[in-house]
Motif scaffolding. Structure first.
Motif, PDB file in Angstrom:
ATOM      1  N   PRO A  69       0.780  -1.236   0.000  1.00 27.88           N
ATOM      2  CA  PRO A  69       0.000   0.000   0.000  1.00 27.88           C
ATOM      3  C   PRO A  69       0.815   1.291   0.000  1.00 27.88           C
ATOM      4  N   GLY A  70       2.107   1.228   0.296  1.00 27.93           N
ATOM      5  CA  GLY A  70       2.922   2.440   0.320  1.00 27.93           C
ATOM      6  C   GLY A  70       4.313   2.126   0.823  1.00 27.93           C
ATOM      7  N   MET A 106       5.731   7.309  -0.877  1.00 27.01           N
ATOM      8  CA  MET A 106       4.279   7.270  -0.917  1.00 27.01           C
ATOM      9  C   MET A 106       3.763   6.690   0.397  1.00 27.01           C
ATOM     10  N   THR A 108      -0.135   5.859   2.276  1.00 26.59           N
ATOM     11  CA  THR A 108      -1.584   5.835   2.144  1.00 26.59           C
ATOM     12  C   THR A 108      -2.218   5.690   3.523  1.00 26.59           C
ATOM     13  N   CYS A 109      -3.452   6.130   3.614  1.00 30.61           N
ATOM     14  CA  CYS A 109      -4.221   5.952   4.850  1.00 30.61           C
ATOM     15  C   CYS A 109      -5.692   5.862   4.486  1.00 30.61           C
ATOM     16  N   ARG A 117      -3.766  11.229   8.533  1.00 31.14           N
ATOM     17  CA  ARG A 117      -3.678  12.306   7.541  1.00 31.14           C
ATOM     18  C   ARG A 117      -2.912  13.493   8.126  1.00 31.14           C
ATOM     19  N   ASP A 128      -2.367  13.039  -3.402  1.00 31.39           N
ATOM     20  CA  ASP A 128      -2.252  12.584  -4.789  1.00 31.39           C
ATOM     21  C   ASP A 128      -3.433  11.715  -5.196  1.00 31.39           C
ATOM     22  N   HIS A 133      -9.726   0.632  -1.871  1.00 30.78           N
ATOM     23  CA  HIS A 133      -8.832  -0.433  -1.416  1.00 30.78           C
ATOM     24  C   HIS A 133      -9.378  -1.758  -1.917  1.00 30.78           C
ATOM     25  N   LYS A 141      -9.073   4.753   0.245  1.00 28.67           N
ATOM     26  CA  LYS A 141      -7.745   5.106   0.742  1.00 28.67           C
ATOM     27  C   LYS A 141      -7.319   6.422   0.095  1.00 28.67           C
ATOM     28  N   ARG A 143      -3.915   8.727  -1.003  1.00 28.18           N
ATOM     29  CA  ARG A 143      -2.502   8.562  -1.337  1.00 28.18           C
ATOM     30  C   ARG A 143      -1.811   9.928  -1.228  1.00 28.18           C
ATOM     31  N   TRP A 145       2.299  11.849  -1.265  1.00 24.21           N
ATOM     32  CA  TRP A 145       3.750  11.771  -1.467  1.00 24.21           C
ATOM     33  C   TRP A 145       4.401  12.724  -0.469  1.00 24.21           C
TER      34      TRP A 145
END
Length: 149
Positions: A69-70, A106, A108-109, A117, A128, A133, A141, A143, A145
């Motif tokens: 996921p990241g 990257m 994600t949450c 966040r 981004d 998911h 989710k 995303r 950066w």
């Protein structure tokens, strides 16, 4: 960390640590096993265990397999949240990613995870986009950066 992870840690510390750090594969929520990516993993602490943070990557590329996921994942135990541990841990892991040649990572949450966040944004994260998911529940989710410099 999830309640399930904490329970596995309590029941068999050696097995939990092997699965988290030493196994050559990881088990996905759907039961599939996939190769473990190279990573740098750290425990977050203040004299007591507070959580963990990790930077996972494929050397030489920002790309990640669809099962990942990241680049960065972190978790703080419930009784230590809202004290800035995750924000500081992310700040401290960015130079590790930079040392591996990454100008950005990257993260994600879940869309509903306002605390995560805030951690990402406090470290310079740039939104981004959102995506569904692929796992159970189909959560949305977000995303981001985050620059490493």
């Amino acid at each position: 960390m999830s309640r399930e992870q904490l329970e596995r840690l309590r029941l068999d510390r050696a097995r939990f640590l092997y699965e988290v750090y030493d196994s050559s594969t990881i088990r996905l929520p759907d039961g599939r096993e996939v190769p473990r990516l190279p990573s740098h993993d750290f425990w977050i602490g203040d004299g007591e265990f507070c959580g963990r943070i990790g930077f996972r990557f494929q050397p030489g590329t920002e790309a990640l397999p669809p099962t990942c996921p990241g680049h960065v994942g972190y978790a703080v135990v419930p009784w230590k949240r809202r004290r800035g541990y995750a924000t500081q841990a992310l700040r401290l892991i960015l130079p590790v990613a930079r040392a591996e040649g990454f100008a950005r990572v990257m993260i994600t949450c879940d869309e509903s995870n306002e605390a995560s966040r805030k951690v990402i944004l406090a470290n310079g994260g740039v939104f981004d986009g959102a995506f569904a998911h692929p796992g159970p529940g189909g959560r949305t989710k977000l995303r981001f950066w985050v620059p490493t410099a």
